[in-house]
Design a protein around this motif. Structure first.
Motif, PDB file in Angstrom:
ATOM      1  N   LEU A  39       0.816  -1.208   0.000  1.00  0.00           N
ATOM      2  CA  LEU A  39       0.000   0.000   0.000  1.00  0.00           C
ATOM      3  C   LEU A  39       0.855   1.265   0.000  1.00  0.00           C
ATOM      4  O   LEU A  39       0.568   2.221  -0.713  1.00  0.00           O
ATOM      5  CB  LEU A  39      -0.943  -0.016   1.210  1.00  0.00           C
ATOM      6  CG  LEU A  39      -1.826   1.207   1.397  1.00  0.00           C
ATOM      7  CD1 LEU A  39      -2.811   1.317   0.234  1.00  0.00           C
ATOM      8  CD2 LEU A  39      -2.564   1.135   2.708  1.00  0.00           C
ATOM      9  N   GLY A  40       1.906   1.272   0.787  1.00  0.00           N
ATOM     10  CA  GLY A  40       2.776   2.446   0.858  1.00  0.00           C
ATOM     11  C   GLY A  40       3.434   2.768  -0.476  1.00  0.00           C
ATOM     12  O   GLY A  40       3.484   3.932  -0.894  1.00  0.00           O
ATOM     13  N   ASP A  41       3.938   1.744  -1.148  1.00  0.00           N
ATOM     14  CA  ASP A  41       4.554   1.949  -2.466  1.00  0.00           C
ATOM     15  C   ASP A  41       3.522   2.477  -3.452  1.00  0.00           C
ATOM     16  O   ASP A  41       3.807   3.381  -4.241  1.00  0.00           O
ATOM     17  CB  ASP A  41       5.123   0.636  -3.008  1.00  0.00           C
ATOM     18  CG  ASP A  41       6.095  -0.021  -2.052  1.00  0.00           C
ATOM     19  OD1 ASP A  41       6.573   0.662  -1.132  1.00  0.00           O
ATOM     20  OD2 ASP A  41       6.352  -1.221  -2.230  1.00  0.00           O
ATOM     21  N   PHE A  42       2.342   1.896  -3.408  1.00  0.00           N
ATOM     22  CA  PHE A  42       1.274   2.312  -4.316  1.00  0.00           C
ATOM     23  C   PHE A  42       0.873   3.758  -4.058  1.00  0.00           C
ATOM     24  O   PHE A  42       0.726   4.544  -4.999  1.00  0.00           O
ATOM     25  CB  PHE A  42       0.066   1.386  -4.126  1.00  0.00           C
ATOM     26  CG  PHE A  42      -1.151   1.819  -4.868  1.00  0.00           C
ATOM     27  CD1 PHE A  42      -1.241   1.663  -6.234  1.00  0.00           C
ATOM     28  CD2 PHE A  42      -2.214   2.399  -4.193  1.00  0.00           C
ATOM     29  CE1 PHE A  42      -2.367   2.068  -6.929  1.00  0.00           C
ATOM     30  CE2 PHE A  42      -3.341   2.803  -4.869  1.00  0.00           C
ATOM     31  CZ  PHE A  42      -3.417   2.636  -6.238  1.00  0.00           C
ATOM     32  N   LEU A  43       0.715   4.123  -2.788  1.00  0.00           N
ATOM     33  CA  LEU A  43       0.326   5.494  -2.461  1.00  0.00           C
ATOM     34  C   LEU A  43       1.393   6.493  -2.896  1.00  0.00           C
ATOM     35  O   LEU A  43       1.070   7.535  -3.474  1.00  0.00           O
ATOM     36  CB  LEU A  43       0.060   5.629  -0.956  1.00  0.00           C
ATOM     37  CG  LEU A  43      -1.186   4.927  -0.425  1.00  0.00           C
ATOM     38  CD1 LEU A  43      -1.253   5.049   1.090  1.00  0.00           C
ATOM     39  CD2 LEU A  43      -2.429   5.489  -1.057  1.00  0.00           C
ATOM     40  N   LEU A  44       2.654   6.180  -2.639  1.00  0.00           N
ATOM     41  CA  LEU A  44       3.726   7.113  -2.973  1.00  0.00           C
ATOM     42  C   LEU A  44       3.932   7.236  -4.481  1.00  0.00           C
ATOM     43  O   LEU A  44       3.877   8.333  -5.032  1.00  0.00           O
ATOM     44  CB  LEU A  44       5.041   6.676  -2.314  1.00  0.00           C
ATOM     45  CG  LEU A  44       6.266   7.508  -2.703  1.00  0.00           C
ATOM     46  CD1 LEU A  44       6.141   8.918  -2.155  1.00  0.00           C
ATOM     47  CD2 LEU A  44       7.525   6.851  -2.223  1.00  0.00           C
ATOM     48  N   ALA A  80       4.048   3.821 -18.074  1.00  0.00           N
ATOM     49  CA  ALA A  80       5.250   2.991 -18.211  1.00  0.00           C
ATOM     50  C   ALA A  80       6.338   3.456 -17.240  1.00  0.00           C
ATOM     51  O   ALA A  80       7.022   2.626 -16.622  1.00  0.00           O
ATOM     52  CB  ALA A  80       5.757   3.038 -19.648  1.00  0.00           C
ATOM     53  N   ALA A  81       6.487   4.754 -17.085  1.00  0.00           N
ATOM     54  CA  ALA A  81       7.476   5.287 -16.142  1.00  0.00           C
ATOM     55  C   ALA A  81       7.114   4.930 -14.701  1.00  0.00           C
ATOM     56  O   ALA A  81       7.978   4.564 -13.900  1.00  0.00           O
ATOM     57  CB  ALA A  81       7.595   6.796 -16.304  1.00  0.00           C
ATOM     58  N   ALA A  88      11.820  -0.864 -10.282  1.00  0.00           N
ATOM     59  CA  ALA A  88      13.195  -0.544  -9.898  1.00  0.00           C
ATOM     60  C   ALA A  88      13.351  -0.266  -8.413  1.00  0.00           C
ATOM     61  O   ALA A  88      14.346  -0.651  -7.804  1.00  0.00           O
ATOM     62  CB  ALA A  88      13.685   0.657 -10.702  1.00  0.00           C
ATOM     63  N   LEU A  89      12.366   0.405  -7.810  1.00  0.00           N
ATOM     64  CA  LEU A  89      12.508   0.800  -6.407  1.00  0.00           C
ATOM     65  C   LEU A  89      11.981  -0.229  -5.417  1.00  0.00           C
ATOM     66  O   LEU A  89      12.522  -0.374  -4.326  1.00  0.00           O
ATOM     67  CB  LEU A  89      11.793   2.135  -6.183  1.00  0.00           C
ATOM     68  CG  LEU A  89      12.351   3.327  -6.952  1.00  0.00           C
ATOM     69  CD1 LEU A  89      11.466   4.537  -6.736  1.00  0.00           C
ATOM     70  CD2 LEU A  89      13.778   3.605  -6.556  1.00  0.00           C
ATOM     71  N   PHE A  90      10.920  -0.942  -5.803  1.00  0.00           N
ATOM     72  CA  PHE A  90      10.255  -1.799  -4.829  1.00  0.00           C
ATOM     73  C   PHE A  90      10.162  -3.259  -5.247  1.00  0.00           C
ATOM     74  O   PHE A  90       9.513  -4.055  -4.568  1.00  0.00           O
ATOM     75  CB  PHE A  90       8.849  -1.255  -4.544  1.00  0.00           C
ATOM     76  CG  PHE A  90       8.870   0.177  -4.076  1.00  0.00           C
ATOM     77  CD1 PHE A  90       9.388   0.508  -2.834  1.00  0.00           C
ATOM     78  CD2 PHE A  90       8.397   1.186  -4.886  1.00  0.00           C
ATOM     79  CE1 PHE A  90       9.422   1.823  -2.415  1.00  0.00           C
ATOM     80  CE2 PHE A  90       8.427   2.505  -4.473  1.00  0.00           C
ATOM     81  CZ  PHE A  90       8.941   2.831  -3.230  1.00  0.00           C
TER      82      PHE A  90
END
Length: 153
Positions: A39-44, A80-81, A88-90
């Protein structure tokens, strides 16, 4: 009756709102499928960074008086970005089909609302003799009584 894209019941306004409601419902019903890893990755990444970039993209296309298909192309590239940032980050999947489609739809809806906000201002300011604001994201044709100053907008 002539086509009036500025009306509050326009598909160019109701469509993005319906997509956002469907997206929120999908996040509640199938969170792992739509959001990806957490959830945190999605929100950010998706909502804050991607949504903000989509809003600004919509405003930029509208300021340049660009057509909506330019906006659609930019939203695909932006999605796409955003997917790459998740990858790449998560460590999320890069080519997750359902998540990618949901990402494109969400970003396109936010960009369309940004486009609409600028277009409403453009129509009511640059063509103030012809159109007046009719809500936060809509405009209407000015009546003859409005043009004479007899009625408040």
């Amino acid at each position: 009756m002539t086509r009036d894209p500025g009306r509050p019941s326009s598909p160019l306004l109701l469509g993005p709102l319906a997509v956002l409601v469907a997206f929120a419902l999908a996040v509640v019903l199938w969170p792992q499928t739509v959001m990806g890893t957490s959830l945190g990755d999605f929100l950010l990444v998706s909502l804050v960074l991607g949504g903000g970039a989509a809003w600004l993209t919509g405003k930029a296309v509208a300021r340049a008086w660009g057509p909506l298909f330019h906006l659609a192309l930019y939203c695909v590239l932006l999605a796409a970005a955003v997917r790459f940032c998740h990858f790449a980050l998560f460590g999320d999947e890069l080519f997750a089909p359902v998540t990618s489609v949901a990402e494109v739809l969400f970003l396109a809806a936010v960009a369309a609302l940004g486009f609409r906000s600028v277009r409403k201002r453009q129509m009511s300011v640059q063509y103030g003799w012809m159109f007046v604001p009719a809500g936060p994201l809509s405009w209407r044709r000015q009546d003859s009584a409005d043009a004479d100053g007899l009625k408040a907008p």
